[in-house]
Write an enzyme that holds these catalytic residues in place. Sequence first.
Site, PDB file in Angstrom:
ATOM      1  N   VAL A 193       0.882  -0.977  -0.097  1.00 57.17           N
ATOM      2  CA  VAL A 193       0.009  -0.003  -0.032  1.00 57.17           C
ATOM      3  C   VAL A 193       0.860   1.125   0.042  1.00 57.17           C
ATOM      4  O   VAL A 193       0.570   2.139  -0.793  1.00 57.17           O
ATOM      5  CB  VAL A 193      -0.976  -0.017   1.254  1.00 57.17           C
ATOM      6  CG1 VAL A 193      -1.736   1.270   1.190  1.00 57.17           C
ATOM      7  CG2 VAL A 193      -1.844  -1.354   1.190  1.00 57.17           C
ATOM      8  N   CYS A 217      -6.930  -8.759   3.130  1.00 60.84           N
ATOM      9  CA  CYS A 217      -8.262  -7.899   3.350  1.00 60.84           C
ATOM     10  C   CYS A 217      -9.537  -8.565   3.489  1.00 60.84           C
ATOM     11  O   CYS A 217      -9.938  -8.597   4.761  1.00 60.84           O
ATOM     12  CB  CYS A 217      -8.417  -7.051   2.121  1.00 60.84           C
ATOM     13  SG  CYS A 217      -7.127  -5.812   2.088  1.00 60.84           S
TER      14      CYS A 217
END
Length: 445
Positions: A31, A275
């Site tokens: 990220v 996730c």
Amino acid sequence: MDTNADYTTEKSKRRVRLPPSDICVVGLGYVGLPIAVEFDRAGYDVVGFDIDNKKIDQLRSGVDPTGDVGGRRVKTSEVQFTADEMAIERSRYVIVTVPTPIDDLKNPNLTYVESAGETIGRNITPGTTVVLESTVYPGATREILAPAIEGTSGLISGDDFYLGYSPERLVPGDDENGFRNVVKIVSGQDDDVLEDLTELYESVVDAGIHKAPDIEVAEAAKCIENIQRDLNIALVNELAITCNNLDLDTHAVLEAAGTKWNFHDYRPGLVGGHCIPVDPFYIIYESERNGFSPKLIQQGREINEYMPKHVGKETLKALNECGNVLRESVVLVLGLAYKPNVGDIRTSAVDGTIQTLQEYGVNVVGYDPHVDEDLATKMFDIDVQRELIFDAVDAILFATPHDEFRNIDFTMAATEMTDNPILIDVMGVLTPERYENSTLEYRRI
């Protein structure tokens, strides 16, 4: 994943509104690194901070340890990569992108967020805005990050420094849904912070900004995005288990049902990643702390966590029905990464399938062109091929459909396999009709 874009030209297209040394990205993983590179690409002066010295050395050498940004973009960027936390003090904005896993009891583990907050607090300059992008439960930014910063800085949140939350929405391996191409949710602890952060993110995100009314709404929205996917996948996975027990072709059922205009197209499969298997537990945790246990969310997780075992059982069933002795059988797992076209195996659900096969004495080997063979051998405790070989294989478990696998001639592969060769297509991406007149026993979950 290099690209031939002219980054100097790209920078000249954008208006930079902030002074030099304005952004520090804390955490340079899947990220943080893309975010740092994109802000640099937009013309900002960016510092990329990570406590991993080896990673910093790689980045300074133009090597992308994530494999998702590409070495050329890293090398041509002007991001200042450092493991020196003092770099934080000269940044007006600090963007936090550290991992937020769950522990062995499936409770949120926010030690990385807390540690990052303490590091920021030791170096923060009054007037700085700190933005958390990691997935957390509603309230965690104020409850965990703010006190950590306050504790080591002596500053007060809302008076001396400011908080925002803007959840990451990057999809590893998906070029079409990168940082700039997905609407960015932005929130702040007050209206002034919200407007300031909106202006910041608007300068780099082409898809637009959604202003959340408060931080907690933005935190919950991030979790819900993945909970919705988890539940939809759980529904078709439970359908697959049901159809398998009824000797029905799951995909044929879905194709028939899909002819209705409002039918949602989801397919069964293994649910891995950082996730979807994690985020539901953040909502479950916070909801239960406030007196309500969300049963449907929990049941969705239970179904998807069972799916690797079910795939293993269906493979064992196919071996038995084709006359194979389990302890003498060899299964080749094609694809070890958690999703197509990426090399990340850390959260791959195929591990549960491999363990199920091994419990019955099946010899499992693997192959994945995106994955380091030595790392995969150590993680899955199997032999991993460096080149794809079908010799002496009884069954192919087609687990992760990388693009490279779409061109494999499985009919030809069957001629190299043992008698009664089997192909288990976990996600149902192949065309069954191709194998109707083949010696290959084709099955899909």
